[in-house]
Design a protein around this motif. Structure first.
Motif, short mmCIF file in Angstrom:
data_model
loop_
_atom_site.label_atom_id
_atom_site.label_comp_id
_atom_site.label_asym_id
_atom_site.label_seq_id
_atom_site.Cartn_x
_atom_site.Cartn_y
_atom_site.Cartn_z
N MET A 1 -7.21 6.42 -6.69
CA MET A 1 -7.51 6.04 -5.10
C MET A 1 -7.60 4.92 -4.92
SD MET A 1 -9.44 10.18 -4.69
CE MET A 1 -11.11 9.59 -4.64
N GLY A 2 -7.46 4.65 -3.28
CA GLY A 2 -8.54 3.97 -3.06
C GLY A 2 -8.03 3.43 -1.73
N CYS A 3 -8.73 2.06 -0.85
CA CYS A 3 -8.34 1.97 0.23
C CYS A 3 -7.13 1.08 0.57
CB CYS A 3 -9.75 1.49 1.40
SG CYS A 3 -9.64 -0.48 0.25
N SER A 4 -6.65 1.00 1.39
CA SER A 4 -5.06 0.09 1.62
C SER A 4 -4.91 -1.61 0.18
CB SER A 4 -4.85 -0.38 2.85
OG SER A 4 -5.79 -0.83 3.57
N ILE A 5 -6.50 -1.79 0.56
CA ILE A 5 -6.56 -3.67 -0.07
C ILE A 5 -6.99 -3.43 -1.56
CG2 ILE A 5 -8.29 -5.40 -0.07
CD1 ILE A 5 -6.93 -5.16 2.52
N PRO A 62 -18.31 1.85 -7.36
CA PRO A 62 -19.41 2.76 -7.62
C PRO A 62 -19.77 2.95 -5.69
CG PRO A 62 -20.12 1.49 -8.55
CD PRO A 62 -19.43 0.52 -8.45
N SER A 63 -19.30 1.81 -5.05
CA SER A 63 -20.01 1.99 -4.00
C SER A 63 -18.97 2.42 -2.91
CB SER A 63 -20.06 0.14 -3.41
OG SER A 63 -19.23 -0.64 -3.41
N CYS A 64 -17.80 2.28 -2.68
CA CYS A 64 -17.28 3.27 -2.33
C CYS A 64 -15.91 3.99 -2.45
CB CYS A 64 -16.33 2.08 -1.80
SG CYS A 64 -14.97 1.31 -2.86
N GLY A 65 -16.34 3.77 -4.18
CA GLY A 65 -15.38 5.33 -4.57
C GLY A 65 -13.75 5.39 -5.28
N ASP A 66 -13.27 4.12 -5.00
CA ASP A 66 -12.25 3.82 -5.54
C ASP A 66 -11.96 3.69 -6.84
OD1 ASP A 66 -11.61 2.80 -2.48
OD2 ASP A 66 -11.60 0.43 -2.66
N ARG A 99 -15.26 -6.48 1.56
CA ARG A 99 -13.15 -5.40 0.78
C ARG A 99 -13.24 -6.49 -0.19
NH1 ARG A 99 -11.16 -1.92 4.76
NH2 ARG A 99 -10.36 -1.98 3.36
N PHE A 132 -13.82 1.34 -11.80
CA PHE A 132 -14.29 1.97 -10.37
C PHE A 132 -15.28 1.56 -9.77
CE2 PHE A 132 -17.91 5.29 -9.62
CZ PHE A 132 -16.95 6.10 -8.78
N TYR A 182 0.61 -1.12 -0.03
CA TYR A 182 -0.04 0.00 0.11
C TYR A 182 1.18 1.43 0.10
CZ TYR A 182 -3.07 3.65 1.99
OH TYR A 182 -3.75 5.01 2.30
#
Lengths: 149, 412
Positions: A62-66, A37-41, A124, A35, A16
């Motif tokens: 952009m996105g979460c660590s996973i 849509p549920s989290c914006g990653d 996740r 993309f 990450y």
């Protein structure tokens, strides 16, 4: 439950935080945005190919660590691989995350075993899969085009 | 200090069985009330009692159990009407969700009465359920969708409302309480401005009605939508309030049984509202259990719930605000806010904060909160959202703050 063991293993955090592959490729042969849509990653993959070989692969977004760790592992495991090998790897990642199968990765892609724990967190799984689904789109595009060799 | 703790605990936790369960092996700290509320035992009992001891349908049976089910169902309508201070009978329609209620307004009123060049005014802070139905009906009718300018954190100045409304404005759709920031726009003032221009006002009351005392007669909106599951009632029951004259003008949304007067091979005539909008067998067990939820909330008092949320919000804001690198999405000087707090931790994705909190048994929401235009306006790719309700306490807030600190350290 130990979240550090199951979800956020150290290899994931290292991937990450790594920025080596996090850039666009100006001379990319293929690029594709994915993309969630549920989290914006939002991740864009860039692939440079020479015939059947993937000579370089990077991502940005952009996105979460996973999500970003998974994208980084994708880049590390695909450099120098063939398109067929990429397709094979997509299948192995999905088998691990979606079907909860025992991870089985070729040399150079062993880091991916670290995201096996994500399969225990259904919401996740889509984070970990975003870059691989995006790669799948690119592979389909490559296969639909007549070879220019 | 003792008073402060007492003031931040209504002493109702034992009424909610799920609060004694463990999540990820930890005591549950439930801070996702903006999404849905937990259910007290009395609501669970009421739903089970109908399913166990009655089970008959409403309105059509000529036998005792059906009559009894009908009485309980109709009683729920009287109770919800009183709960929100609705002035007239027949103005509250049972739907399946606040979202369905919103679609009924857009389709049954909007599609019928909007003309090319008409204007529908809304805001960027709305939940998708109060934007998308209007986007679609505007596209279909040739009406124009306009947005009231908002401040950096979604602040709405009634002066800007007046400037956005023109003489072609037919609808002003605005939330009563933001599900992202808890901000409560000045709906009464907005309604006055809209009415003066000849427009109708739609209020998304999904958060407002469950967290604050509401009196529809004072609110003076033409349409209000909200749902049962956010106010301790079952899922699958929503509400549409509309002035009777509007319900009469509107066409049915769905067609079928239990909404007609007379049916021939070629055509049908329709019942009066609310039945006109309630075809098919409804969520009888859910509606009956709603009465228990209203009993429960009224016994505690919506004003006490709102006061508690004020105190929990203040405590959370102060403690989270002290953590370096935590950004709170708090609107400036917009008056009272409901018990919702959105925040981010610098350099940590909201989902990662959410997962770290989850591992501690703390339930929050992370992401867009069905408010993508608002997220885009604030320039964020999502937030973490903690939202409070009557069973939350200072200890829940403290657990959240400690969890956020740990998440921050973990990812640094």
């Amino acid at each position: 439950m130990n979240l550090g063991d199951d979800l956020y293993r150290e290899i994931i955090l290292d991937n990450y935080k790594s920025t080596e592959n996090r850039k666009s490729l100006d001379d990319a042969t293929f690029s594709q945005e994915g993309f969630n849509p549920s989290c914006g990653d939002d991740v864009t993959l860039y692939l440079k190919t020479d015939g059947d070989t993937i000579t370089d692969v990077t991502y940005d977004g952009m996105g979460c660590s996973i999500c970003l760790a998974s994208a980084n592992m994708l880049c590390n495991s695909l450099k120098g691989a063939t398109v067929a090998q990429a397709e094979d790897l997509i299948g192995r990642v999905k088998a691990m995350l979606v079907n909860q199968e025992q991870p089985d990765f070729p040399d150079g892609a062993e880091d991916l075993e670290a995201i096996a724990g994500v399969s225990k967190f259904p919401v996740r799984v889509k984070c970990a899969l975003l870059s691989w689904n995006t790669l799948h789109q690119i592979v389909q595009e490559i296969k639909s085009k007549p070879s220019d060799r | 200090m003792i008073d402060q703790v007492k003031d931040t605990d209504l002493g109702v936790r034992a009424d909610f069985p799920v609060l004694s369960r463990l999540m990820r092996g930890k005591p549950l700290v439930y801070l996702d009330n903006g999404a849905t509320s937990l259910k007290p035992q009395s609501v669970i009992d009421a739903e089970v009692a109908y399913l166990r001891d009655n089970g008959a349908t409403i309105h059509r049976g000529v036998y005792e159990f059906s009559e009894r089910a009908t009485t309980m169902y109709d009683d729920a309508r009287v109770r919800i009407k009183r709960f929100v201070g609705c002035p007239e009978d027949g103005e509250v329609v049972f739907t399946k969700s606040a979202t369905e209620s919103s679609n009924i307004i857009a389709r049954s009123w909007g599609a019928k009465f909007l003309r090319p060049g008409d204007r529908v005014v809304t805001t960027e802070i709305e939940h998708h359920a109060n934007i998308i139905p209007w986007q679609e009906v505007a596209r279909a009718t040739g009406a124009e969708l306009a947005f009231i300018p908002i401040g950096p954190r979604g602040e709405i100045d009634p002066g800007d409302v007046a400037r956005t409304i023109n003489d072609r404005t037919r609808i002003v759709a605005v939330t009563g309480m933001s599900n992202v920031t808890g901000a409560m726009p000045a709906v009464r003032e907005i309604a006055q401005i809209a009415h003066a221009a000849g427009a109708l006002v739609v209020v998304d009351g999904a958060q407002l009605v469950s967290h604050h005392p509401v009196n529809l007669a004072e609110l003076d909106a033409d349409f209000v939508i909200w749902s049962s599951h956010k106010m301790c009632g079952p899922t699958g029951v929503g509400f549409l309030y509309a002035r009777k004259c509007l319900l009469e003008q509107m066409d049915p949304f769905l067609y079928g049984g239990d909404m007609i007067v007379k049916v021939t091979k070629d055509r049908a005539t329709y019942a009066q509202a609310p039945e006109k909008f309630e075809p098919g067998t409804p969520n009888i067990s859910g509606v009956i259990a709603l009465t228990a939820a209203i009993d429960y909330l009224e016994a505690i008092g919506m004003d006490r719930i709102a006061d508690l949320e004020d105190r929990l919000l203040a405590r959370a804001e102060e403690a989270l605000g002290e953590i370096p690198g935590v950004t709170l999405y708090v609107p400036d000087s917009v008056g009272r806010r409901g018990g919702i707090l959105s925040f981010n931790v610098d350099g940590v994705h909201p989902h990662d904060v959410g997962s770290m909190l989850d591992s501690e048994g703390i339930a929050v929401r992370a992401g867009f909160h069905c408010a993508q235009p608002f997220m885009r306006h604030m320039g964020v790719g999502g937030t973490v959202r903690a939202s409070f309700y009557l069973y939350n306490t200072a200890a829940d807030v403290d657990a959240l703050v400690a969890g956020v600190r740990r998440a921050k350290e973990f990812f640094q």
